[in-house]
Enzyme design. Structure first.
Site, mmCIF file in Angstrom:
data_model
loop_
_atom_site.group_PDB
_atom_site.id
_atom_site.type_symbol
_atom_site.label_atom_id
_atom_site.label_comp_id
_atom_site.label_asym_id
_atom_site.label_seq_id
_atom_site.Cartn_x
_atom_site.Cartn_y
_atom_site.Cartn_z
ATOM 1 N NE ARG A 68 14.483 54.450 2.536
ATOM 2 C CZ ARG A 68 14.486 54.716 1.249
ATOM 3 N NH1 ARG A 68 15.233 55.707 0.793
ATOM 4 N NH2 ARG A 68 13.759 54.013 0.393
ATOM 5 C CG ASP B 207 16.536 51.275 0.358
ATOM 6 O OD1 ASP B 207 16.443 50.724 1.479
ATOM 7 O OD2 ASP B 207 15.944 50.865 -0.654
ATOM 8 C CB CYS C 211 10.582 55.032 2.399
ATOM 9 S SG CYS C 211 9.907 53.668 3.357
HETATM 10 P P1 4NP Z 1 12.325 51.264 2.662
HETATM 11 O O1 4NP Z 1 13.369 50.108 2.269
HETATM 12 O O2 4NP Z 1 11.875 51.888 1.362
HETATM 13 O O3 4NP Z 1 13.142 52.213 3.480
HETATM 14 O O4 4NP Z 1 11.201 50.600 3.430
HETATM 15 C C1 4NP Z 1 13.048 49.067 1.397
HETATM 16 C C2 4NP Z 1 12.347 47.979 1.870
HETATM 17 C C3 4NP Z 1 12.062 46.936 1.027
HETATM 18 C C4 4NP Z 1 12.470 46.981 -0.297
HETATM 19 C C5 4NP Z 1 13.167 48.080 -0.754
HETATM 20 C C6 4NP Z 1 13.458 49.134 0.085
HETATM 21 N N1 4NP Z 1 12.207 45.900 -1.154
HETATM 22 O O5 4NP Z 1 12.668 45.930 -2.313
HETATM 23 O O6 4NP Z 1 11.484 44.946 -0.754
#
Ligand code: 4NP
Length: 154
Positions: free
Chosen positions: A14, A122, A8
């Site tokens: 995720r 997300d 991800c």
């Molecule tokens: P992930 O979610 O891609 O599902 O781990 C996110 C976690 C952190 C961030 C963005 C999406 N962030 O911008 O820090």
């Protein structure tokens, strides 16, 4: 050993869930599962506390996982690379060195033809319900994926 990588953006919401869920559905002597993020924001971090909580309430422990960034050598290490959305897909494919690298990469929702969602949304700026919905979608996808991997029909 078949090696599967879940990807991800941050590797804290995720893909740690996808990693823990798929791992729980496969025999560890034949399958190795890992996860990574395309960004480096959360390298070394534990999964988001909401992902840990939703996994725990479904009897899956992901609290030992630590964030890491996707690297080009992952194309050599892994047989299958599954991204959570189209943006992650593009970010991974940009690092591919050729057709055989690209052939390993798929959007995870495309594994199950009965799923209408085009991505795993997300949940980072969302609430616990968003994380529960991500768990439920990934649980369905990973059941299909585990069956396909074990029947060598992928
Ligand atoms: P992930 O979610 O891609 O599902 O781990 C996110 C976690 C952190 C961030 C963005 C999406 N962030 O911008 O820090």
């Amino acid at each position: 050993m078949t090696r599967i990588l879940m990807v991800c953006l941050g590797n804290i919401c995720r893909s740690p869930l996808a990693h823990g869920i798929l791992e729980s559905k496969l025999p560890s002597d034949r399958f190795y599962v890992d996860s990574a993020g395309t960004a480096n924001y959360h390298v070394g971090d534990s999964p988001d506390h909401r992902s840990i909580a939703v996994a725990k309430s479904n009897e899956i422990d992901i609290s030992h996982q630590r964030g890491r960034q996707f690297e080009v050598s992952d194309f050599d290490t892994f047989d299958h690379i599954f991204t959570m959305d189209q943006s992650n897909y593009q970010n991974v494919v940009k690092l591919a060195r050729g057709h055989s690298d690209i052939a390993k990469v798929k959007c995870v929702v495309d594994i199950d033809e009965t799923i209408s969602e085009t991505s795993v949304p997300d949940p980072y700026y969302g609430n616990l319900t968003d994380f529960e919905n991500v768990f439920s979608l990934l649980n369905k996808v990973c059941s299909t994926l585990a069956n396909k991997l074990q029947n060598s029909s992928l």
